[in-house]
Write an enzyme that holds these catalytic residues in place. Sequence first.
Site, mmCIF file in Angstrom:
data_model
loop_
_atom_site.group_PDB
_atom_site.id
_atom_site.type_symbol
_atom_site.label_atom_id
_atom_site.label_comp_id
_atom_site.label_asym_id
_atom_site.label_seq_id
_atom_site.Cartn_x
_atom_site.Cartn_y
_atom_site.Cartn_z
ATOM 1 N N ARG A 1 -16.288 6.361 3.711
ATOM 2 C CA ARG A 1 -16.384 7.477 2.683
ATOM 3 C C ARG A 1 -16.228 8.887 3.421
ATOM 4 O O ARG A 1 -16.149 8.849 4.704
ATOM 5 C CB ARG A 1 -17.754 7.676 2.301
ATOM 6 C CG ARG A 1 -18.253 6.534 1.268
ATOM 7 C CD ARG A 1 -19.602 6.132 1.054
ATOM 8 N NE ARG A 1 -20.430 5.701 2.328
ATOM 9 C CZ ARG A 1 -21.580 4.900 2.344
ATOM 10 N NH1 ARG A 1 -22.304 4.891 1.273
ATOM 11 N NH2 ARG A 1 -22.011 4.864 3.449
ATOM 12 N N ASP A 2 -15.563 9.737 2.733
ATOM 13 C CA ASP A 2 -15.398 11.065 3.223
ATOM 14 C C ASP A 2 -16.655 12.047 3.838
ATOM 15 O O ASP A 2 -16.815 13.072 3.038
ATOM 16 C CB ASP A 2 -14.455 11.783 2.244
ATOM 17 C CG ASP A 2 -13.841 13.198 2.711
ATOM 18 O OD1 ASP A 2 -14.050 13.301 4.111
ATOM 19 O OD2 ASP A 2 -13.461 14.111 2.162
ATOM 20 N N CYS A 3 -17.316 11.503 4.837
ATOM 21 C CA CYS A 3 -18.600 12.165 5.034
ATOM 22 C C CYS A 3 -18.756 11.932 6.579
ATOM 23 O O CYS A 3 -19.855 11.685 6.993
ATOM 24 C CB CYS A 3 -19.925 11.549 4.242
ATOM 25 S SG CYS A 3 -20.215 10.138 4.444
ATOM 26 N N ASN B 1 -17.519 15.173 1.093
ATOM 27 C CA ASN B 1 -16.430 15.610 0.151
ATOM 28 C C ASN B 1 -16.760 16.673 -0.931
ATOM 29 O O ASN B 1 -17.770 16.420 -1.561
ATOM 30 C CB ASN B 1 -15.666 14.403 -0.356
ATOM 31 C CG ASN B 1 -14.414 14.728 -1.198
ATOM 32 O OD1 ASN B 1 -14.460 15.496 -2.273
ATOM 33 N ND2 ASN B 1 -13.203 14.447 -0.463
#
Length: 297
Positions: free
Chosen positions: A56-58, A121
């Site tokens: 995930r974009d975290c 994100n």
Amino acid sequence: MINNKNFQLRKILTNKNETSFLMEAHNGISAKIVEDVGFQAIWASGFAISSSLALRDCNENSWTQTLDILEYMADAVNIPILLDGDTGYGNFNNFRRLIYKLEQRGISGVCIEDKVFPKLNSFVEQKDRLAQVEEFCGKIKAGKDVQKDKNFTIVARVESLVSGLPIEEALMRSEAYFKAGADAILIHSKKETGDEILEFVKKCPVDIPLIIVPTKYYKTPTSLFKKAQIAAIIWANQSFRAAYASMKKTLQEIFHTESLQNTEPHITSMSEIFNILHYDELKVAEEKYLPKIIKES
């Protein structure tokens, strides 16, 4: 000695008289395709790189994992790369270390956003905490102080509008970051039209080069952004999303038909892959460097 890639990227991101375009890439082959179709520079997307790793974009993938991917990308192309560097992966000290390693790997610039680490994100329906202005300015100053090449570019990404704050907050932050040494400002929005961005541009001091990412407001004509003297437009995730869609469709076709008859005519040929990766050069090199006895064995 001037690093041509760094000089080229700085010119692209700071020239308000001509709008330039950056296309997203997330690995070596996508970077080569971006260059091959004619784009002037690459946006190394944090979303696309992490998603390609099924993360995930975290900030689930580490910055050193991202560096490894960037090295393949930089080796593959002759155009500059701007890294989507999230928040700089920590405080000012983490950011200083990042700049040092990016320059080592031939990356020409980095964009950092004014959120608190770890980020999420911007298009996920959750409010991220914004960094304090003074702290983020310190991070920018630290990055500028340690960069070795004066043409290495640091872009400050303002997330105020995404967070639902008024334009005045975004303007205040943009001016502060620019005064702290940012070479350009990326003003971000998740509205469905570009009206918010265009209003921001009208109120923004004319000396600040502006960059936008019209992922959500893509229906707004590009001509309006050119007229507003936007320095650069980033197509931030389209190559990854296109690859995902095509891959899924192709694999579903093969799974259901248990055959390649309907697939092979519509996908990239092996020859095209061989061509873009220059297999012909390997043959020439073998003739030059391999002893005849080894080539014949």
